[in-house]
Design a protein around this motif. Sequence first.
Motif, short mmCIF file in Angstrom:
data_model
loop_
_atom_site.label_atom_id
_atom_site.label_comp_id
_atom_site.label_asym_id
_atom_site.label_seq_id
_atom_site.Cartn_x
_atom_site.Cartn_y
_atom_site.Cartn_z
N LEU A 195 -2.91 10.46 0.73
CA LEU A 195 -2.94 9.99 -0.23
C LEU A 195 -3.36 8.51 -0.51
CD1 LEU A 195 0.20 10.44 -2.52
CD2 LEU A 195 -2.06 11.74 -2.90
N SER A 196 -4.53 8.03 -1.05
CA SER A 196 -4.92 6.34 -1.25
C SER A 196 -4.40 5.47 -2.74
CB SER A 196 -6.12 6.42 -1.56
OG SER A 196 -7.20 6.70 -2.06
N PHE A 197 -4.75 4.17 -2.48
CA PHE A 197 -3.86 3.79 -3.50
C PHE A 197 -4.29 4.08 -4.86
CE2 PHE A 197 -3.24 -0.44 -1.10
CZ PHE A 197 -2.90 -0.24 -1.05
N ASP B 241 4.71 1.02 -5.03
CA ASP B 241 5.67 -0.08 -4.29
C ASP B 241 6.46 0.98 -3.29
OD1 ASP B 241 4.15 -1.33 -5.30
OD2 ASP B 241 5.36 -1.49 -7.07
N LEU C 152 5.47 1.43 0.08
CA LEU C 152 5.14 0.71 0.41
C LEU C 152 6.76 -0.27 1.35
CD1 LEU C 152 2.62 -1.48 1.43
CD2 LEU C 152 3.40 -3.04 0.01
N PRO D 133 3.33 -0.79 12.34
CA PRO D 133 3.43 0.20 12.17
C PRO D 133 3.11 0.06 9.57
CG PRO D 133 4.97 -1.16 13.22
CD PRO D 133 3.50 -2.12 13.51
N TYR D 134 2.73 -0.78 9.92
CA TYR D 134 1.66 -1.05 8.57
C TYR D 134 0.14 -0.49 8.19
CZ TYR D 134 5.43 -4.12 7.69
OH TYR D 134 6.93 -5.00 7.46
N SER E 52 -1.12 2.49 7.52
CA SER E 52 -1.45 3.57 6.85
C SER E 52 -1.51 2.84 5.71
CB SER E 52 -0.08 4.64 7.10
OG SER E 52 0.97 3.77 6.86
N VAL E 53 -1.00 1.80 5.67
CA VAL E 53 -1.09 1.19 4.07
C VAL E 53 -2.40 0.86 4.07
CG1 VAL E 53 -0.48 -0.97 2.68
CG2 VAL E 53 0.93 0.72 4.04
N ARG F 181 -5.61 2.10 5.80
CA ARG F 181 -5.86 3.78 5.58
C ARG F 181 -5.86 3.74 4.08
NH1 ARG F 181 -4.76 8.05 4.80
NH2 ARG F 181 -2.12 7.56 6.24
N MET F 182 -4.82 3.61 4.19
CA MET F 182 -4.31 4.24 1.92
C MET F 182 -5.22 3.16 1.18
SD MET F 182 -0.89 6.05 1.59
CE MET F 182 -1.20 5.66 0.36
N ALA F 183 -5.46 2.14 1.82
CA ALA F 183 -6.15 0.91 0.83
C ALA F 183 -8.38 1.47 0.38
CB ALA F 183 -6.47 -0.57 1.62
N ASN G 297 -9.19 -2.35 -3.65
CA ASN G 297 -7.55 -1.95 -3.78
C ASN G 297 -6.70 -3.05 -3.25
OD1 ASN G 297 -6.92 0.26 -4.58
ND2 ASN G 297 -8.51 1.25 -2.84
N ARG H 23 -4.50 -4.57 -4.93
CA ARG H 23 -3.67 -4.00 -5.60
C ARG H 23 -2.03 -3.61 -4.73
NH1 ARG H 23 -3.37 2.24 -7.91
NH2 ARG H 23 -1.51 2.55 -8.06
N MET H 24 -2.66 -3.86 -3.18
CA MET H 24 -1.87 -4.21 -2.13
C MET H 24 -1.05 -5.16 -1.89
SD MET H 24 -2.88 -4.93 1.92
CE MET H 24 -4.13 -3.44 2.28
N SER I 159 1.55 -4.96 -4.53
CA SER I 159 2.59 -3.90 -4.27
C SER I 159 4.43 -4.85 -3.27
CB SER I 159 2.69 -2.47 -3.47
OG SER I 159 2.10 -1.19 -4.50
N ILE I 160 3.42 -5.42 -2.13
CA ILE I 160 4.01 -6.19 -1.22
C ILE I 160 4.83 -7.31 -2.21
CG2 ILE I 160 3.69 -7.91 0.20
CD1 ILE I 160 0.82 -7.06 1.10
#
Lengths: 553, 182
Positions: free
Chosen positions: A113-115, A126, A129, B81-82, B84-85, B87-89, B99, B102-103, B106-107
Amino acid sequence: MTLTLDETELDRLFPAYLCLDLHGTIASAGPSLQKLNDGDFVGRDFFDVLQLERPNDVTDIEALRRTQAPLILQACGNGTLRLRGIVVEKPDCLYLLLGHIPEVDPTLQKTPLSFSDFSPTDGSLDILLAAEVRKALLDDAHALAVELREEKRAAEAANVAKSSFLAAMSHEIRTPMNGVLGMASVLSQTGLEASQRDMLDIITQSGQSLLTILNDILDLSKIESGKLEIERTSFCLDEIVRSCEALFGMKAEEKGLAFDIQVREGAHGTYHGDPTRIRQILNNLVSNAIKFTDKGGVDIRVRRTDTREPGVVRLEFEVEDTGIGMHSETTERLFSPFTQADSSTNRQFGGTGLGLAISKRLCRLMDGWIQATSEFGTGSMFSFFVQVAVNDEASLPKPEATPFNHQSTEPVSRGLRILAAEDNKTNRILLRAFLEPLDADLTMVKNGREAVDAWRIRDFDIALMDIQMPVMDGIAAVKEIRGCESRERLVRIPIIAVSANAMTHQVCEYLEAGMDAHIAKPIDQAELLQLIGLMTQSPPGHTEAGVGNARAW
Amino acid sequence: MYGMIQQAARDMVLARYGEEVWQAVLGESGLTSEHFISAQAYDDTITFSLLSAIGTLSDMHQDELLEEFGKFWIEFAEASPYSSVLRMAGDDLVTFLSNLDRMHASIKSTMPQTAVPSFQLLNANDGHIQLVYRSERQGLAPFVRGILHALLKKFGHTGDISTRPTDGAVVFDIVLHAAEAA
């Protein structure tokens, strides 16, 4: 009020929506599902490609249409894709308004999945995250633990290195100090004027004080590097108490202090433990008590209590004084090394501040504990206990069995042929002076090789062997001598190891190499002469007696 | 700021200048510990004193240092460790930039104590990208500029980045080189 969403808005709000016709066929899907499954959903039966986890009683399109319960479903054959949402019924279709369920297990964070797959209206992204944060926290904690462990190891290694350095330096300082004190001792036996004798006394007392400090540093270094060994030998508690009284009774009297020792009923007798270290702790506490008390007195109480372990008891000591006392914050740091009550204590009373730190560690090594209570201006009470084994009288050594007077320096044997191996010039001079009363035929050599060579060409009554020497050390020399004696059936020569390294395992090593006895540096002249007498009168290997710091077997 | 920033600063100094300089940085900044928890909030003064010390000891102007730090930041985050965040962006520059906000939202949602910047993608056409950056903190635009340079490289682009202040924000104009316009 009616809310109508166009397709773009629906895609944005519910990227993972599904639209089913009334027969259960998937008519359309949100961009997230289309992307993840290449549009494979569209045109297929809902129940063929998606599995309902909840509600678990929905098995057909009619039941799905009627349900008001929240849905949890997953794509068949793809456990990583899970969705949740609700059913919205329209006249000609059903909308399943769904969102992705984020996988919060860090080890499964391989989601495709992506954002854009997550609705901005819920907290699913969230949560994902937050899972990453949790994973990072765990990683940080692990990394921190590793770093701290490594730092602790490095700090311990540095501490051991420091202890080794201190031990080495102390040893190096002790060697010349032995020369100073030894020569002072020899000098004191010559004719001196009163003023010269006073000066010599100051030299001797100052040297003894310095040796005490060095011994403290050595002790602490050994303890911190784990090299201090607690002996297990029979001893008489009353002897420890008597020696304490003999050592400090006079000092207390000189200061006008009352001095009282009470050994409770049941504590008298013999035990198995380390009398030297118990005496060291007790003497340290009593010495401090007298030092810090100007009026009143010092009371010492000793008692014995049982432990849960059969045959093991606690010997408990209390040393109470009416001295200057301490504040509670001072008491708390008393047992840390290099700590005195305050810096003015050092200026006023001297000392290294190591005595109590050593005592605490010695207590721990003997499965015991030490503590202090004090009131500023009123006095202090130090108490400690150690665990020892109860003993029977029969196994006690009998010092009186030795034929030598402990206090006497009178030579027992005269005209002995003595071989002495010692590499240090000062020590050679000192040894020669110490042996002077024996009127001996002394052959002095500088290393083990020369000792073996001398022994081969001459007969000797006894040999004194230093351990650390260049060319050939004392152990190698003794092994060679014993080997020759055995092969050639020669008379065995008594050999005394002379070394500052007098830890139990080191003395054992000397004996295993073929030594008959050991005397520790700094050498006490009286002990040396007595031991030589003992060794030259009794056949080696048949004597069991102790003379001060010397041990003969 | 969160400890991840301090961790990245430490790693950058260690990677580029070595342990000795890092120890000097700690001494210069007055920090008593070199252990940072990525998700723990630290006072901004700690971060700025750390960066100031690095600038002093590396003989770099603060803006220059911040830009270098921004470039290192992406490298650091991808190895953290982040990753994957990140990558998902997004798999491309424009998606990633779109994004960013949005990132950070979420933070903010996950770590409510933190002050996070906002990003608004104004335009992404014909190789010209406009990104508006807003932050409560002053003076960190060079850091963002460094991040954007690192993102260009990450997604296989080259380009020019210019900035201009506007109404309490900073607009980044990114012009991709013609052959590889987004």
